[in-house]
Motif scaffolding. Structure first.
Motif, PDB file in Angstrom:
ATOM      1  N   GLU A   5       8.204   2.340   3.297  1.00 25.74           N
ATOM      2  CA  GLU A   5       6.947   2.264   2.547  1.00 25.74           C
ATOM      3  C   GLU A   5       5.814   1.727   3.416  1.00 25.74           C
ATOM      4  N   ASP A  15       3.847   1.810  -1.069  1.00 26.84           N
ATOM      5  CA  ASP A  15       4.510   2.061  -2.346  1.00 26.84           C
ATOM      6  C   ASP A  15       3.634   2.927  -3.244  1.00 26.84           C
ATOM      7  N   ARG A  16       2.326   2.660  -3.244  1.00 24.44           N
ATOM      8  CA  ARG A  16       1.383   3.446  -4.066  1.00 24.44           C
ATOM      9  C   ARG A  16       1.183   4.838  -3.485  1.00 24.44           C
ATOM     10  N   VAL A  55       0.832  -1.204   0.000  1.00 27.11           N
ATOM     11  CA  VAL A  55       0.000   0.000   0.000  1.00 27.11           C
ATOM     12  C   VAL A  55       0.868   1.257   0.000  1.00 27.11           C
ATOM     13  N   GLY A 114       4.296   6.841  -4.508  1.00 27.11           N
ATOM     14  CA  GLY A 114       4.306   7.160  -5.926  1.00 27.11           C
ATOM     15  C   GLY A 114       3.330   8.268  -6.281  1.00 27.11           C
ATOM     16  N   LEU A 115       2.108   8.183  -5.765  1.00 28.01           N
ATOM     17  CA  LEU A 115       1.106   9.202  -6.064  1.00 28.01           C
ATOM     18  C   LEU A 115       1.485  10.538  -5.440  1.00 28.01           C
TER      19      LEU A 115
END
Length: 224
Positions: free
Chosen positions: A120, A49-50, A47, A53-54
């Motif tokens: 992360e 990691d997303r 989770v 990135g966003l």
């Protein structure tokens, strides 16, 4: 083991602005699989990691007018395992990560792989407990220096080597894994890159990708 958080860990998370409420959640975020095979950071890392990135992608979009390719290059550098591990070291994650006896003896608390994954996972825990805005604001605080620096602006060493070989009418560079050693959580890869009729260079790093990058950088320094 994952059901409790030491008082010093709670204070540390509070100082970071993460304000833990669910001890089980945050304990899992800080726990490596060697310490608890069932309740560890792996799902939270997915989770987080997303979230990272966003958060970085939106930040770069607002901050810069660069083309998509340049933004992607910067994004990749800023969300890389190495960058996550760098942030983790700076905020003191190593003092709070939970490792099994063997993993700790093998130097897991200093591993880029583990520190990056825990970083992360903490973002994942922040999202689940407090929502996206809190997780994003944490990223903006802790990645601020990296975003303001030139991270990701320089051409990637592998791309630079590829272009150098083409410009000099040589075959594309070839990468070969010479050795993989150490346990999974602190593996070391040795990679050789060679360009036909020019030469070769070797490098060792904690992932195959990082070893290839370091070998390309060494090659360009020697022959470029």
């Amino acid at each position: 083991m994952t059901g409790t958080l030491p008082p010093e860990t709670i204070r540390w998370l509070e100082d970071l602005g993460l304000h833990p409420q669910d001890n089980d959640l945050w304990a899992a975020a800080l726990t490596h699989g060697s310490a608890d095979a069932q309740r560890n950071y792996e799902r939270l890392e997915f989770v987080g990691d997303r979230v990272l990135g966003l958060s970085i992608a939106r930040w770069l979009y607002d901050l810069e007018s660069a083309a998509e390719g340049e933004l992607a290059q910067r994004l990749n550098a800023l969300v890389s395992r190495r960058m996550c591990a760098t942030v983790a070291r700076r905020i003191g994650v190593a003092d709070h990560v939970r490792l099994g006896k063997q993993a700790r003896e093998d130097g897991g608390a200093g591993s880029d792989n583990i520190l990056g994954d825990v970083m992360e996972a903490m973002l994942g825990a922040a999202l689940l407990e407090h929502g996206f805005d809190v997780a994003r604001d944490f990223v903006r605080r802790e990645w601020g220096d990296a975003v303001e620096s030139d991270a990701g602006r320089a051409k990637h060493p592998k791309s630079a080597l590829q272009e150098w070989a083409a410009a000099n009418r040589r075959r594309p560079p070839e990468y070969t894994v010479l050795d993989r050693s150490g346990p999974d959580h602190s593996a070391q890869f040795t990679v050789r890159v060679s360009v036909n009729k020019v030469g070769e260079a070797e490098a060792t790093a904690s992932s195959k990708q990082d070893a290839e990058t370091a070998a390309a950088r060494a090659f360009m320094k020697r022959y470029g």
